[in-house]
Write a protein that holds these residues in place. Structure first.
Motif, PDB file in Angstrom:
ATOM      1  N   GLY A  53       0.723  -1.383  -0.022  1.00  0.00           N
ATOM      2  CA  GLY A  53       0.020   0.240   0.028  1.00  0.00           C
ATOM      3  C   GLY A  53       1.025   1.248   0.072  1.00  0.00           C
ATOM      4  N   VAL A  54       2.082   1.225   0.029  1.00  0.00           N
ATOM      5  CA  VAL A  54       3.069   2.471  -0.074  1.00  0.00           C
ATOM      6  C   VAL A  54       3.225   2.772  -1.507  1.00  0.00           C
ATOM      7  N   SER A  55       2.984   4.163  -1.715  1.00  0.00           N
ATOM      8  CA  SER A  55       3.174   4.571  -2.997  1.00  0.00           C
ATOM      9  C   SER A  55       4.537   4.909  -3.277  1.00  0.00           C
ATOM     10  N   LYS A  56       5.060   4.642  -4.627  1.00  0.00           N
ATOM     11  CA  LYS A  56       6.223   4.905  -4.722  1.00  0.00           C
ATOM     12  C   LYS A  56       6.607   5.873  -5.847  1.00  0.00           C
ATOM     13  N   GLU A  57       7.665   6.530  -6.255  1.00  0.00           N
ATOM     14  CA  GLU A  57       8.219   7.365  -7.289  1.00  0.00           C
ATOM     15  C   GLU A  57       9.371   7.121  -7.794  1.00  0.00           C
ATOM     16  N   CYS A  58       9.651   7.874  -8.839  1.00  0.00           N
ATOM     17  CA  CYS A  58      10.941   7.245  -9.590  1.00  0.00           C
ATOM     18  C   CYS A  58      11.701   8.733  -9.992  1.00  0.00           C
ATOM     19  N   LEU A  59      12.945   8.879 -10.221  1.00  0.00           N
ATOM     20  CA  LEU A  59      13.833   9.853 -10.671  1.00  0.00           C
ATOM     21  C   LEU A  59      15.058   9.303 -11.177  1.00  0.00           C
ATOM     22  N   GLY A  60      15.374   9.603 -12.486  1.00  0.00           N
ATOM     23  CA  GLY A  60      16.507   8.972 -13.089  1.00  0.00           C
ATOM     24  C   GLY A  60      16.163   7.661 -13.314  1.00  0.00           C
ATOM     25  N   ARG A  61      17.207   6.818 -12.885  1.00  0.00           N
ATOM     26  CA  ARG A  61      17.145   5.435 -13.001  1.00  0.00           C
ATOM     27  C   ARG A  61      16.724   4.765 -11.610  1.00  0.00           C
ATOM     28  N   GLY A  96      20.307  24.481  -7.460  1.00  0.00           N
ATOM     29  CA  GLY A  96      20.877  23.512  -8.184  1.00  0.00           C
ATOM     30  C   GLY A  96      19.796  22.602  -8.860  1.00  0.00           C
ATOM     31  N   ASP A  97      18.678  22.799  -8.397  1.00  0.00           N
ATOM     32  CA  ASP A  97      17.473  21.829  -9.060  1.00  0.00           C
ATOM     33  C   ASP A  97      17.790  22.037 -10.542  1.00  0.00           C
ATOM     34  N   LYS A  98      18.064  20.846 -11.172  1.00  0.00           N
ATOM     35  CA  LYS A  98      17.751  20.921 -12.646  1.00  0.00           C
ATOM     36  C   LYS A  98      17.667  19.674 -13.170  1.00  0.00           C
ATOM     37  N   ILE A  99      17.139  19.268 -14.535  1.00  0.00           N
ATOM     38  CA  ILE A  99      17.269  18.189 -15.123  1.00  0.00           C
ATOM     39  C   ILE A  99      18.081  18.213 -16.468  1.00  0.00           C
ATOM     40  N   SER A 100      19.090  17.322 -16.387  1.00  0.00           N
ATOM     41  CA  SER A 100      19.844  17.422 -17.878  1.00  0.00           C
ATOM     42  C   SER A 100      19.915  15.739 -18.329  1.00  0.00           C
ATOM     43  N   LEU A 276      21.619   6.500 -21.633  1.00  0.00           N
ATOM     44  CA  LEU A 276      21.753   7.987 -21.875  1.00  0.00           C
ATOM     45  C   LEU A 276      22.522   8.525 -20.495  1.00  0.00           C
ATOM     46  N   ILE A 277      23.261   9.719 -20.840  1.00  0.00           N
ATOM     47  CA  ILE A 277      23.850  10.108 -19.486  1.00  0.00           C
ATOM     48  C   ILE A 277      22.988  11.092 -18.679  1.00  0.00           C
ATOM     49  N   THR A 278      22.865  11.038 -17.619  1.00  0.00           N
ATOM     50  CA  THR A 278      21.952  11.844 -16.711  1.00  0.00           C
ATOM     51  C   THR A 278      22.763  12.699 -15.759  1.00  0.00           C
ATOM     52  N   ASP A 279      22.122  13.883 -15.574  1.00  0.00           N
ATOM     53  CA  ASP A 279      22.532  14.545 -14.161  1.00  0.00           C
ATOM     54  C   ASP A 279      21.254  14.987 -13.592  1.00  0.00           C
ATOM     55  N   ILE A 280      20.633  14.865 -12.721  1.00  0.00           N
ATOM     56  CA  ILE A 280      19.004  15.274 -12.304  1.00  0.00           C
ATOM     57  C   ILE A 280      19.167  15.654 -10.750  1.00  0.00           C
ATOM     58  N   LYS A 281      18.965  16.630 -10.232  1.00  0.00           N
ATOM     59  CA  LYS A 281      18.596  16.989  -8.989  1.00  0.00           C
ATOM     60  C   LYS A 281      17.217  17.805  -9.004  1.00  0.00           C
ATOM     61  N   TRP A 377      30.267   4.976  -9.147  1.00  0.00           N
ATOM     62  CA  TRP A 377      31.340   4.145  -9.541  1.00  0.00           C
ATOM     63  C   TRP A 377      31.425   4.642 -11.378  1.00  0.00           C
ATOM     64  N   TRP A 378      32.578   5.247 -11.645  1.00  0.00           N
ATOM     65  CA  TRP A 378      32.863   5.984 -12.676  1.00  0.00           C
ATOM     66  C   TRP A 378      32.631   4.632 -13.831  1.00  0.00           C
ATOM     67  N   GLY A 379      31.729   5.417 -14.964  1.00  0.00           N
ATOM     68  CA  GLY A 379      31.740   4.233 -15.945  1.00  0.00           C
ATOM     69  C   GLY A 379      30.630   3.166 -15.773  1.00  0.00           C
ATOM     70  N   VAL A 380      30.078   3.008 -14.600  1.00  0.00           N
ATOM     71  CA  VAL A 380      28.837   1.983 -14.382  1.00  0.00           C
ATOM     72  C   VAL A 380      27.592   2.742 -14.231  1.00  0.00           C
ATOM     73  N   ALA A 381      26.453   2.301 -15.153  1.00  0.00           N
ATOM     74  CA  ALA A 381      25.391   2.957 -14.899  1.00  0.00           C
ATOM     75  C   ALA A 381      24.379   2.621 -13.733  1.00  0.00           C
ATOM     76  N   VAL A 382      24.599   1.588 -13.243  1.00  0.00           N
ATOM     77  CA  VAL A 382      23.835   0.948 -12.300  1.00  0.00           C
ATOM     78  C   VAL A 382      24.499   1.597 -10.884  1.00  0.00           C
ATOM     79  N   LEU A 383      25.438   2.157 -11.022  1.00  0.00           N
ATOM     80  CA  LEU A 383      26.280   2.582  -9.799  1.00  0.00           C
ATOM     81  C   LEU A 383      26.657   4.044  -9.890  1.00  0.00           C
ATOM     82  N   PRO A 384      25.289   4.756 -10.028  1.00  0.00           N
ATOM     83  CA  PRO A 384      25.545   6.365 -10.249  1.00  0.00           C
ATOM     84  C   PRO A 384      25.769   7.162  -8.796  1.00  0.00           C
ATOM     85  N   TYR A 385      25.960   8.295  -9.109  1.00  0.00           N
ATOM     86  CA  TYR A 385      26.156   9.232  -7.737  1.00  0.00           C
ATOM     87  C   TYR A 385      24.928   9.447  -7.434  1.00  0.00           C
TER      88      TYR A 385
END
Length: 442
Positions: A53-61, A96-100, A276-281, A377-385
């Protein structure tokens, strides 16, 4: 009441404190090794399952629990001068909130009424042309009235000459504005856009700039891409790259979590192949505590942000420097770390503080700032900042607020929910990094 909180944000790296950060990198150097399969699988949340019953959201990956639906910063403020800087209102936002995404800046504006639609177009060539035309029409009518006066005085004749010169100049500016851009049809429903070039100096590079506006339901999604024009990068292939991104975009309902590969943005989703390369805050807030922001940043790890999390956590933990103003002395109530914690299954660094504000004749309240980050981890999409920062705004800071922040422990519970649940969104097909693990011989 003026309360001075000096908060130092310094870049950081938790590599010395945790095994997953053994791939510490110096600027412009690659990690010393690749992450193991187990290290990458931590990003999937170690089998975390959201409570029923808990709602979820997503951002980036990423995907995370939110409980009640949060509010995203989708206001344009007074005008479109800073259209790609996400805001809740003119005075309520987090710097700094921005979507790229793929070097395309994206703004999400809404819900839409006629007033915001007009403001969204402010600052564009369309708005400038409309403004020039309105001036020309008004000035022409004014000149007609002046010329119709009998027995014109010397001052009237001077005013006619000045108005004629102004009209000539404005028509010239209108002509230049029309020549400085091109309307663009993107062959996408409910869209409009334009192209222009920019060049600061004649000996500097020329840039091709495309901007697209997509109206989807109650929201307008604005996409802008700027690239340097070269022999290899032309106006035409620049447009095609943006069109490819736009064709992969679709609106997304609140709490709708896609299952296909791609990148989430507030109220939208861009499908891709996981590359896709992302930088989202983006910051979130909830109706029961509009003065508490939870700012989530997710970005492909780079040599620049790989040093970010640990030292930022230290800086935030040690930042509670205060001074008494008008007899009001903030009292430190909680010192958070710096310490090691987790974001989902990933090791993270955390630091922060909370202070009580006691002012005669007013109800005491707390202000607080807690930063939690994983450097990736640099170069690993599933280990983003990944970072999540909780910070407060008060009625003294933002006039539209009707109450000060709730107690620290209450907000900390919401932060812990976010941190506990944040992980890479499950997809079908799998992210390429996860697919490669699955294909490895056991």
């Amino acid at each position: 009441m003026l309360i001075v909180l000096l908060v130092a944000s310094i870049g950081c790296n938790a590599s010395k404190e945790n095994d997953i950060h053994k791939a510490s990198v110096e600027d412009n150097e690659k990690p010393s090794r690749k992450p193991t399969a187990d290290e990458m699988l931590r990003a999937a949340g170690n089998g975390y399952i959201s409570p029923a019953g808990v709602s979820k959201e997503c951002l980036g990956r990423l995907v995370f629990d939110v409980g009640e639906p949060p509010e995203w910063p989708t206001s344009i403020g007074k005008d479109a001068t800073y259209i790609f800087s996400s805001k809740f209102s003119e005075d309520m936002y987090d710097v700094g909130d921005k979507i790229s995404i793929d070097n395309v800046d994206i703004a999400v504006i809404g819900p839409i009424t006629s007033e915001p639609l007009e403001r969204i177009r402010s600052g564009t060539p369309w708005a400038e042309i409309e403004w020039h035309n309105e001036y020309i029409v008004g000035q022409t009518e004014y000149l007609k009235r002046l010329r119709g006066n009998r027995g014109q005085s010397a001052s009237t004749q001077r005013e006619i000459r000045e108005s004629e010169e102004s009209l000539v100049q404005r028509k010239l500016v209108l002509k230049e504005t029309k020549a400085s851009y091109e309307d663009v049809a993107f062959s996408i429903p409910d869209s409009e856009g334009f192209w222009r070039t920019t060049q600061s100096r004649k000996d500097w590079p020329r840039y091709s700039v495309y901007r697209a506006y997509l109206k989807r339901g109650d929201f307008v999604f604005v996409f802008e891409s700027a690239v340097e024009l070269t022999k290899e990068v032309t106006k035409e292939n620049h447009k095609q790259r943006l069109v490819d991104l736009l064709n992969n975009f679709r609106p997304r309902k609140a709490n709708e979590i896609p299952t296909d590969l791609g990148v989430c943005i507030p109220h939208g989703f861009i499908a891709d192949k996981g590359e896709l390369i992302t930088d989202i805050k983006q910051s979130m807030r909830w109706p029961d505590a509009p003065g508490v922001l939870y700012s989530l940043r997710t970005a492909n790890s780079t040599p620049q942000n790989n040093k970010a999390a640990f030292i930022t956590a230290i800086g935030t933990a040690m930042a509670a420097k205060t001074k008494s103003v008008d007899g009001v002395k903030p009292i430190l109530t909680h010192q958070i770390g710096p310490r090691l914690t987790k974001i989902g299954g990933l090791p993270a660094s955390q630091g922060g503080f909370a202070m009580r504000i006691d002012e005669r004749g007013k109800k005491p309240f707390e202000v607080y700032n807690v930063f939690t980050g994983y450097s990736g981890w640099w170069g690993v999409a599933v280990l983003p900042y990944i970072s999540v920062e909780m910070s407060t705004r008060t009625m003294d800071q933002v006039s539209e607020l009707k109450s000060n922040p709730p107690p620290f422990k209450q907000s900390m519970g919401r932060l812990e929910m976010l941190l506990r649940s944040t992980h890479i969104r499950p997809t079908n097909p799998l992210m390429p990094d996860f697919a490669a693990i699955q294909q490895q011989p056991r």
